[in-house]
Design an enzyme around this catalytic site. Structure first.
Site, PDB file in Angstrom:
ATOM      1  N   ILE A   1      47.426  18.688   6.433  1.00 26.02           N
ATOM      2  CA  ILE A   1      47.241  17.276   7.068  1.00 26.02           C
ATOM      3  C   ILE A   1      48.489  16.571   7.202  1.00 26.02           C
ATOM      4  O   ILE A   1      49.461  16.709   6.028  1.00 26.02           O
ATOM      5  CB  ILE A   1      46.495  16.462   5.800  1.00 26.02           C
ATOM      6  CG1 ILE A   1      44.972  17.394   5.571  1.00 26.02           C
ATOM      7  CG2 ILE A   1      46.265  14.969   6.415  1.00 26.02           C
ATOM      8  CD1 ILE A   1      44.018  17.445   6.666  1.00 26.02           C
TER       9      ILE A   1
ATOM     10  N   ASN B   1      43.433  12.878  -6.940  1.00 25.49           N
ATOM     11  CA  ASN B   1      43.781  13.336  -5.545  1.00 25.49           C
ATOM     12  C   ASN B   1      45.337  13.394  -5.724  1.00 25.49           C
ATOM     13  O   ASN B   1      45.964  14.208  -4.839  1.00 25.49           O
ATOM     14  CB  ASN B   1      43.589  12.326  -4.537  1.00 25.49           C
ATOM     15  CG  ASN B   1      44.363  12.282  -3.218  1.00 25.49           C
ATOM     16  OD1 ASN B   1      44.103  13.215  -2.499  1.00 25.49           O
ATOM     17  ND2 ASN B   1      45.613  11.552  -3.082  1.00 25.49           N
TER      18      ASN B   1
ATOM     19  N   TYR C   1      50.161  26.902  -6.319  1.00 23.38           N
ATOM     20  CA  TYR C   1      49.428  25.891  -5.626  1.00 23.38           C
ATOM     21  C   TYR C   1      47.981  26.351  -5.386  1.00 23.38           C
ATOM     22  O   TYR C   1      47.210  25.770  -5.828  1.00 23.38           O
ATOM     23  CB  TYR C   1      50.099  25.502  -4.419  1.00 23.38           C
ATOM     24  CG  TYR C   1      49.413  24.445  -3.597  1.00 23.38           C
ATOM     25  CD1 TYR C   1      49.739  22.870  -3.722  1.00 23.38           C
ATOM     26  CD2 TYR C   1      48.272  24.446  -2.443  1.00 23.38           C
ATOM     27  CE1 TYR C   1      49.377  21.735  -3.219  1.00 23.38           C
ATOM     28  CE2 TYR C   1      47.797  23.367  -2.146  1.00 23.38           C
ATOM     29  CZ  TYR C   1      48.245  22.093  -2.264  1.00 23.38           C
ATOM     30  OH  TYR C   1      47.460  21.124  -1.688  1.00 23.38           O
TER      31      TYR C   1
HETATM   32  P1  NAP Z   1      51.287  12.485  -0.648  1.00 21.03           P
HETATM   33  O1  NAP Z   1      51.316  11.772   0.870  1.00 21.03           O
HETATM   34  O2  NAP Z   1      52.533  13.175  -0.940  1.00 21.03           O
HETATM   35  O3  NAP Z   1      50.546  11.516  -1.524  1.00 21.03           O
HETATM   36  C1  NAP Z   1      50.643  12.231  -2.868  1.00 21.03           C
HETATM   37  C2  NAP Z   1      50.762  10.834  -3.784  1.00 21.03           C
HETATM   38  O4  NAP Z   1      50.663  11.329  -5.219  1.00 21.03           O
HETATM   39  C3  NAP Z   1      52.217  10.276  -3.818  1.00 21.03           C
HETATM   40  O5  NAP Z   1      52.086   8.832  -3.817  1.00 21.03           O
HETATM   41  C4  NAP Z   1      52.833  10.892  -5.001  1.00 21.03           C
HETATM   42  O6  NAP Z   1      53.869   9.842  -5.544  1.00 21.03           O
HETATM   43  C5  NAP Z   1      51.761  10.629  -5.759  1.00 21.03           C
HETATM   44  N1  NAP Z   1      51.940  11.529  -7.142  1.00 21.03           N
HETATM   45  C6  NAP Z   1      52.809  12.665  -7.163  1.00 21.03           C
HETATM   46  N2  NAP Z   1      52.760  13.111  -8.437  1.00 21.03           N
HETATM   47  C7  NAP Z   1      52.219  12.298  -9.239  1.00 21.03           C
HETATM   48  C8  NAP Z   1      51.689  12.017 -10.651  1.00 21.03           C
HETATM   49  N3  NAP Z   1      52.281  13.012 -11.569  1.00 21.03           N
HETATM   50  N4  NAP Z   1      51.174  10.906 -11.178  1.00 21.03           N
HETATM   51  C9  NAP Z   1      50.452   9.975  -9.991  1.00 21.03           C
HETATM   52  N5  NAP Z   1      50.875  10.350  -8.632  1.00 21.03           N
HETATM   53  C10 NAP Z   1      51.589  11.163  -8.440  1.00 21.03           C
HETATM   54  O7  NAP Z   1      50.397  13.937  -0.422  1.00 21.03           O
HETATM   55  P2  NAP Z   1      48.983  14.203   0.372  1.00 21.03           P
HETATM   56  O8  NAP Z   1      49.186  14.841   1.560  1.00 21.03           O
HETATM   57  O9  NAP Z   1      48.116  12.784   0.691  1.00 21.03           O
HETATM   58  O10 NAP Z   1      48.423  14.702  -0.792  1.00 21.03           O
HETATM   59  C11 NAP Z   1      47.373  14.322  -1.638  1.00 21.03           C
HETATM   60  C12 NAP Z   1      46.242  15.524  -2.139  1.00 21.03           C
HETATM   61  O11 NAP Z   1      45.814  16.240  -1.011  1.00 21.03           O
HETATM   62  C13 NAP Z   1      47.188  16.274  -2.960  1.00 21.03           C
HETATM   63  O12 NAP Z   1      46.265  16.711  -3.897  1.00 21.03           O
HETATM   64  C14 NAP Z   1      47.187  17.556  -2.167  1.00 21.03           C
HETATM   65  O13 NAP Z   1      47.643  18.894  -2.793  1.00 21.03           O
HETATM   66  C15 NAP Z   1      46.221  17.798  -1.320  1.00 21.03           C
HETATM   67  N6  NAP Z   1      46.349  18.286  -0.081  1.00 21.03           N
HETATM   68  C16 NAP Z   1      47.250  17.913   0.748  1.00 21.03           C
HETATM   69  C17 NAP Z   1      47.433  18.646   2.114  1.00 21.03           C
HETATM   70  C18 NAP Z   1      48.297  18.377   3.230  1.00 21.03           C
HETATM   71  O14 NAP Z   1      48.531  19.293   4.062  1.00 21.03           O
HETATM   72  N7  NAP Z   1      48.832  17.285   3.172  1.00 21.03           N
HETATM   73  C19 NAP Z   1      46.314  19.459   2.249  1.00 21.03           C
HETATM   74  C20 NAP Z   1      45.406  20.020   1.373  1.00 21.03           C
HETATM   75  C21 NAP Z   1      45.155  19.257   0.011  1.00 21.03           C
HETATM   76  P3  NAP Z   1      55.351  10.276  -5.112  1.00 21.03           P
HETATM   77  O15 NAP Z   1      55.294   9.960  -3.485  1.00 21.03           O
HETATM   78  O16 NAP Z   1      55.975   9.105  -5.887  1.00 21.03           O
HETATM   79  O17 NAP Z   1      55.848  11.590  -5.429  1.00 21.03           O
END
Ligand code: NAP
Length: 254
Positions: free
Chosen positions: A194, A91, A161
């Site tokens: 999200i 994720n 992306y």
């Molecule tokens: P988030 O709150 O930013 O959480 C992502 C986590 O991944 C953070 O703790 C981040 O750490 C960590 N991370 C980043 N780079 C990493 C690496 N190289 N190795 C290990 N951990 C790493 O984001 P989220 O919104 O929950 O997103 C989770 C997933 O859902 C992602 O794949 C995203 O593309 C996908 N997604 C999100 C949305 C949205 O609108 N939010 C929509 C569709 C899909 P740091 O904070 O230290 O960088």
């Protein structure tokens, strides 16, 4: 609340924040031992502390999931700590470069493009590479990969992306087809926007513009996505494999 994951061990990447955190907390609340894998040990540990305070069992592991060796070590650490692995959510993800493809600055944005592919696409490959043998060895289980609506449709200002998230859908289909007969179901989830820290840097006008693209009239929550992920990881989804499951308030319906 049930104890449907009691006796199971789960690994969640990006488990320190947003969707990953909601899934880690949800799995632990339903009985799983949960490995919270994230870039920063302290951030992962805060989620573990929260899980333990609620009576759950969890382990914090620091790993950069864009590096195969670190993913391999994380999976080995989980198996070493809990004796096996049954469930995984791949994720972790980042936003990446924005703008029109032909306008990207070569030196900066090729590096940003490569970095995005490492975190959002290659990490899922590395994850499945090491999780699948461990899950087979444990007698079977399930994997969910976090894609996006941009793994189903294109966003003109986010070509990198969009590319990475379509790749996640493709490797989910191929790996799901390859390993279901050995007891490993693999599906991808495709959230609309999200409301997580990933979007926290957006100015209000941009946030409101995103809301307007969702017929339901709001963004989703991490907990709503977690509900779907927990279902896909559970035995209730026992005939689901290689699927791309949308959770987007209607974004891709229009
Ligand atoms: P988030 O709150 O930013 O959480 C992502 C986590 O991944 C953070 O703790 C981040 O750490 C960590 N991370 C980043 N780079 C990493 C690496 N190289 N190795 C290990 N951990 C790493 O984001 P989220 O919104 O929950 O997103 C989770 C997933 O859902 C992602 O794949 C995203 O593309 C996908 N997604 C999100 C949305 C949205 O609108 N939010 C929509 C569709 C899909 P740091 O904070 O230290 O960088």
């Amino acid at each position: 609340m049930t104890d449907q994951f009691t006796g199971k061990t789960a690994l969640v990447t990006g488990g320190a924040s947003g969707i990953g955190k909601a899934v880690a907390v949800g799995l632990a609340a339903e009985g799983a031992n949960v490995a919270v894998v994230d870039l920063r040990q302290d951030a992962a540990q805060r989620v573990v502390d929260e899980i333990e305070a609620a009576g759950g069992t969890a382990l914090a592991l620091a790993a950069d999931v864009s590096k195969a060796a670190e993913v391999k070590a994380a999976v080995a650490a989980v198996v070493g700590s809990y004796g096996g692995l049954h469930l995984a959510l791949n994720n972790a993800g980042i936003g990446g470069p924005q703008g029109l493809l032909a306008d990207y600055d070569d030196s900066d944005d090729f590096a940003a493009y490569q970095a995005l592919m490492g975190v959002n696409l290659h990490s899922v490959y590395y994850g499945m590479r090491y999780e699948i043998p461990a899950i087979i060895a444990a007698g079977g289980g399930a994997i969910v990969n976090t894609s996006s609506i941009l793994g189903l449709v294109g966003e003109p200002t986010a070509v990198p992306y969009t590319t990475a998230k379509h790749g996640v859908a493709g490797m989910t289909k191929a790996a799901g087809a390859a390993y279901a007969s050995q007891g490993v179901r693999i599906n991808s989830v495709h959230p609309g926007y999200i409301d997580t820290p990933l979007l926290s840097a957006l100015p209000k006008a941009a946030f409101d513009a995103l809301v307007s693209k969702h017929p339901i009239g709001r963004l989703g929550t991490a907990e709503e996505v977690a509900n779907l992920v927990l279902f896909l990881l559970s035995e209730k989804a026992s005939f689901m494999n290689g699927s791309q499951v949308t959770i987007d308030g209607g974004y891709t319906a229009v």
